[in-house]
Scaffold this motif. Structure first.
Motif, PDB file in Angstrom:
ATOM      1  N   SER A 216       0.855  -1.184   0.000  1.00 12.44           N
ATOM      2  CA  SER A 216       0.000   0.000   0.000  1.00 12.44           C
ATOM      3  C   SER A 216       0.888   1.229   0.000  1.00 12.44           C
ATOM      4  CB  SER A 216      -0.914   0.002   1.230  1.00 12.44           C
ATOM      5  OG  SER A 216      -1.690   1.181   1.295  1.00 12.44           O
ATOM      6  N   LEU A 217       0.656   2.118  -0.961  1.00 11.35           N
ATOM      7  CA  LEU A 217       1.405   3.364  -1.064  1.00 11.35           C
ATOM      8  C   LEU A 217       0.458   4.496  -0.698  1.00 11.35           C
ATOM      9  CD1 LEU A 217       3.981   4.900  -1.894  1.00 11.35           C
ATOM     10  CD2 LEU A 217       3.180   4.792  -4.269  1.00 11.35           C
ATOM     11  N   GLU A 218       0.737   5.165   0.422  1.00 13.37           N
ATOM     12  CA  GLU A 218      -0.194   6.144   0.967  1.00 13.37           C
ATOM     13  C   GLU A 218       0.428   7.540   0.951  1.00 13.37           C
ATOM     14  OE1 GLU A 218      -3.251   6.755   4.744  1.00 13.37           O
ATOM     15  OE2 GLU A 218      -1.762   5.151   4.781  1.00 13.37           O
ATOM     16  N   PHE A 219      -0.254   8.468   0.309  1.00 12.36           N
ATOM     17  CA  PHE A 219       0.171   9.862   0.245  1.00 12.36           C
ATOM     18  C   PHE A 219      -0.728  10.701   1.152  1.00 12.36           C
ATOM     19  CE2 PHE A 219       1.121   8.017  -3.936  1.00 12.36           C
ATOM     20  CZ  PHE A 219       2.489   8.258  -4.020  1.00 12.36           C
ATOM     21  N   PHE A 220      -0.107  11.558   1.956  1.00 10.90           N
ATOM     22  CA  PHE A 220      -0.868  12.440   2.832  1.00 10.90           C
ATOM     23  C   PHE A 220      -0.923  13.847   2.242  1.00 10.90           C
ATOM     24  CE2 PHE A 220       0.444   8.993   5.589  1.00 10.90           C
ATOM     25  CZ  PHE A 220      -0.714   8.728   6.301  1.00 10.90           C
ATOM     26  N   VAL A 221      -2.076  14.490   2.389  1.00  9.12           N
ATOM     27  CA  VAL A 221      -2.335  15.807   1.809  1.00  9.12           C
ATOM     28  C   VAL A 221      -2.845  16.731   2.913  1.00  9.12           C
ATOM     29  CG1 VAL A 221      -3.745  17.090   0.158  1.00  9.12           C
ATOM     30  CG2 VAL A 221      -2.917  14.807  -0.425  1.00  9.12           C
ATOM     31  N   ASP A 222      -2.249  17.950   3.000  1.00 10.52           N
ATOM     32  CA  ASP A 222      -2.734  18.886   4.019  1.00 10.52           C
ATOM     33  C   ASP A 222      -2.955  20.294   3.485  1.00 10.52           C
ATOM     34  OD1 ASP A 222      -0.181  19.911   3.750  1.00 10.52           O
ATOM     35  OD2 ASP A 222       0.412  19.577   5.831  1.00 10.52           O
ATOM     36  N   GLY A 223      -3.008  20.434   2.147  1.00 11.38           N
ATOM     37  CA  GLY A 223      -3.239  21.755   1.580  1.00 11.38           C
ATOM     38  C   GLY A 223      -3.464  21.689   0.082  1.00 11.38           C
ATOM     39  N   VAL A 247      -3.072   2.247  -3.901  1.00 14.05           N
ATOM     40  CA  VAL A 247      -2.580   3.614  -3.797  1.00 14.05           C
ATOM     41  C   VAL A 247      -3.642   4.427  -3.064  1.00 14.05           C
ATOM     42  CG1 VAL A 247      -1.835   5.677  -5.044  1.00 14.05           C
ATOM     43  CG2 VAL A 247      -1.241   3.399  -5.933  1.00 14.05           C
ATOM     44  N   VAL A 248      -3.241   5.089  -1.980  1.00 13.62           N
ATOM     45  CA  VAL A 248      -4.193   5.785  -1.111  1.00 13.62           C
ATOM     46  C   VAL A 248      -3.785   7.247  -0.971  1.00 13.62           C
ATOM     47  CG1 VAL A 248      -5.265   5.828   1.172  1.00 13.62           C
ATOM     48  CG2 VAL A 248      -4.512   3.654   0.201  1.00 13.62           C
ATOM     49  N   THR A 249      -4.749   8.151  -1.045  1.00 16.98           N
ATOM     50  CA  THR A 249      -4.526   9.558  -0.741  1.00 16.98           C
ATOM     51  C   THR A 249      -5.351   9.910   0.490  1.00 16.98           C
ATOM     52  OG1 THR A 249      -4.312  10.011  -3.102  1.00 16.98           O
ATOM     53  CG2 THR A 249      -4.548  11.899  -1.652  1.00 16.98           C
ATOM     54  N   THR A 250      -4.677  10.424   1.517  1.00 11.31           N
ATOM     55  CA  THR A 250      -5.359  10.676   2.785  1.00 11.31           C
ATOM     56  C   THR A 250      -5.194  12.133   3.206  1.00 11.31           C
ATOM     57  OG1 THR A 250      -4.929   8.403   3.517  1.00 11.31           O
ATOM     58  CG2 THR A 250      -5.515  10.014   5.207  1.00 11.31           C
ATOM     59  N   PRO A 251      -6.285  12.913   3.286  1.00 10.57           N
ATOM     60  CA  PRO A 251      -6.179  14.282   3.808  1.00 10.57           C
ATOM     61  C   PRO A 251      -5.954  14.255   5.318  1.00 10.57           C
ATOM     62  CG  PRO A 251      -8.462  13.739   3.304  1.00 10.57           C
ATOM     63  CD  PRO A 251      -7.649  12.574   2.867  1.00 10.57           C
ATOM     64  N   VAL A 252      -5.118  15.175   5.811  1.00  7.13           N
ATOM     65  CA  VAL A 252      -4.815  15.241   7.239  1.00  7.13           C
ATOM     66  C   VAL A 252      -4.921  16.682   7.709  1.00  7.13           C
ATOM     67  CG1 VAL A 252      -3.317  13.205   7.285  1.00  7.13           C
ATOM     68  CG2 VAL A 252      -2.333  15.438   6.725  1.00  7.13           C
ATOM     69  N   GLY A 253      -4.918  16.844   9.015  1.00  9.12           N
ATOM     70  CA  GLY A 253      -4.943  18.182   9.603  1.00  9.12           C
ATOM     71  C   GLY A 253      -6.238  18.928   9.369  1.00  9.12           C
ATOM     72  N   GLY A 254      -7.315  18.198   9.109  1.00  4.04           N
ATOM     73  CA  GLY A 254      -8.599  18.843   8.901  1.00  4.04           C
ATOM     74  C   GLY A 254      -8.811  19.382   7.500  1.00  4.04           C
ATOM     75  N   TYR A 255      -7.813  19.193   6.618  1.00  2.66           N
ATOM     76  CA  TYR A 255      -7.955  19.718   5.249  1.00  2.66           C
ATOM     77  C   TYR A 255      -8.770  18.751   4.389  1.00  2.66           C
ATOM     78  CZ  TYR A 255      -6.838  21.402   0.595  1.00  2.66           C
ATOM     79  OH  TYR A 255      -6.939  21.877  -0.683  1.00  2.66           O
ATOM     80  N   LEU A 256      -9.657  19.302   3.589  1.00  7.58           N
ATOM     81  CA  LEU A 256     -10.442  18.502   2.669  1.00  7.58           C
ATOM     82  C   LEU A 256     -10.323  19.099   1.266  1.00  7.58           C
ATOM     83  CD1 LEU A 256     -12.339  16.089   2.353  1.00  7.58           C
ATOM     84  CD2 LEU A 256     -14.260  17.650   2.691  1.00  7.58           C
ATOM     85  N   PRO A 257      -9.592  18.431   0.378  1.00  4.54           N
ATOM     86  CA  PRO A 257      -9.416  18.964  -0.980  1.00  4.54           C
ATOM     87  C   PRO A 257     -10.761  19.149  -1.686  1.00  4.54           C
ATOM     88  CG  PRO A 257      -7.894  17.158  -0.549  1.00  4.54           C
ATOM     89  CD  PRO A 257      -8.861  17.173   0.580  1.00  4.54           C
ATOM     90  N   THR A 258     -10.838  20.208  -2.461  1.00  8.66           N
ATOM     91  CA  THR A 258     -12.067  20.485  -3.212  1.00  8.66           C
ATOM     92  C   THR A 258     -11.718  20.732  -4.674  1.00  8.66           C
ATOM     93  OG1 THR A 258     -11.865  22.822  -2.629  1.00  8.66           O
ATOM     94  CG2 THR A 258     -13.283  21.472  -1.229  1.00  8.66           C
ATOM     95  N   GLY A 259     -11.730  19.667  -5.469  1.00  5.73           N
ATOM     96  CA  GLY A 259     -11.534  19.804  -6.900  1.00  5.73           C
ATOM     97  C   GLY A 259     -10.102  19.897  -7.359  1.00  5.73           C
ATOM     98  N   ASP A 260      -9.127  19.789  -6.453  1.00 10.31           N
ATOM     99  CA  ASP A 260      -7.724  19.860  -6.849  1.00 10.31           C
ATOM    100  C   ASP A 260      -7.271  18.557  -7.498  1.00 10.31           C
ATOM    101  OD1 ASP A 260      -7.041  22.406  -6.253  1.00 10.31           O
ATOM    102  OD2 ASP A 260      -6.091  21.963  -4.332  1.00 10.31           O
ATOM    103  N   THR A 261      -6.266  18.658  -8.364  1.00 10.77           N
ATOM    104  CA  THR A 261      -5.614  17.487  -8.944  1.00 10.77           C
ATOM    105  C   THR A 261      -4.166  17.468  -8.475  1.00 10.77           C
ATOM    106  OG1 THR A 261      -7.021  17.535 -10.911  1.00 10.77           O
ATOM    107  CG2 THR A 261      -4.957  16.308 -11.069  1.00 10.77           C
ATOM    108  N   TYR A 262      -3.776  16.417  -7.781  1.00 10.86           N
ATOM    109  CA  TYR A 262      -2.442  16.317  -7.187  1.00 10.86           C
ATOM    110  C   TYR A 262      -1.550  15.416  -8.037  1.00 10.86           C
ATOM    111  CZ  TYR A 262      -4.512  18.401  -3.035  1.00 10.86           C
ATOM    112  OH  TYR A 262      -5.152  19.251  -2.170  1.00 10.86           O
TER     113      TYR A 262
END
Length: 290
Positions: A216-223, A247-262
């Motif tokens: 499992s490859l997990e990426f964390f996102v906070d902005g 493959v997992v993308t996990t928002p952290v720190g209370g951030y919730l992406p809205t329409g972004d492409t990472y």
């Protein structure tokens, strides 16, 4: 005491010997304990400014209650870490180096695992073995690193995993990249467990990267995606990326992406993606939206 021309006096303290000592482990006192003075040819346990030599033979044990800090070491014999061992300067392991359940190895320098060397991080029962690779650390040599426990990469610099190493990670292992760049230069990097990449951290593969079906490859996102310091990334510099597993993308720190492409996974050569994998949340892999 020194007296100046004006009559002022100054008293000097005792001299401190900062000479580096080289101590060889003999096990003369028995028990294989690192912290027993009689087990060293100097009669003194080496410390942070010293060099330790572990010859082939009975081996040495850092017990569960021990917290050892050493300048550097060269080990041809077995080293068993049950407690904590911190290595400050570049060192070499040519034999079995085992970080067992509950043990902790802290690296502030490059550890070279020789052709006959084997560095094991045990899963065990309870708290897994742990390696913490901090700024200035790295792995080199032509030996084997087998992680069934936890390896944590910290700091803000580049930590190399050398081109001659064989790196195996077990299905229950964790490779946790909390900062900086882990520069994997070997094509023998076997990913079968969890790899997590914190915001701003990078996993860089110089010669391709393959995930096993169990991985499992997990990426964390906070902005927002406008700043790559806000999300973890995999950079494939050469070869191909075979993404079996998850493959997992996990928002952290209370951030919730809205329409972004990472741009979570990028390939220098383009079009390098292959394999069969599951994706949770969203991201962009090799230019394609997942």
């Amino acid at each position: 005491t020194a007296t100046s021309s004006a009559g002022s006096t100054s008293t000097f303290g005792a001299c401190v010997d900062t000479t580096t000592m080289t101590a060889t482990f003999t096990n003369a006192a028995g028990g294989n304990s690192w912290t027993t003075p009689g087990n060293w040819n100097t009669g003194v346990v080496p410390g942070p400014s010293d060099a330790a030599v572990i010859p082939a033979g009975p081996g040495v044990v850092i017990a569960a209650s021990d917290d050892v800090e050493i300048g550097s070491f060269t080990a041809d014999g077995e080293v068993r870490v049950e407690g904590t061992l911190t290595i400050i300067d570049d060192s070499t392991a040519n034999g079995l180096f085992d970080v067992i359940t509950g043990g902790r190895l802290v690296l502030d320098s490059v550890l070279t695992v020789g052709p006959s060397g084997q560095l094991f991080v045990d899963e065990g029962v309870g708290t897994p073995g742990l390696i913490e690779a901090r700024d200035g650390a790295g792995f080199a040599g032509a030996g084997l690193v087998a992680n069934s426990g936890i390896v944590v990469f910290t700091g803000s610099g580049v930590i190399p995993v050398g081109p001659g190493l064989t790196w195996n990670s077990g299905v229950n292992s964790l490779t946790d990249i909390t900062g900086g760049t882990v520069d994997v230069q070997t094509d023998a990097f076997d990913a079968r467990g969890i790899i997590s990449v914190a915001p701003g951290a990078v996993l860089r593969a110089q010669d391709g990267f393959t995930m096993a079906a169990t991985s499992s490859l997990e990426f964390f996102v906070d902005g927002p995606a406008s700043d790559d310091a806000n999300y973890g990334r995999l950079e494939v510099q050469g070869g191909s990326f075979t993404a079996n597993g998850t493959v997992v993308t996990t928002p952290v720190g209370g951030y919730l992406p809205t329409g972004d492409t990472y741009a979570l996974i990028t390939c220098a050569t383009g079009g390098c993606l292959g394999g069969s994998f599951d994706v949770f949340f969203s991201g962009r892999i090799d230019g394609r939206t997942a």
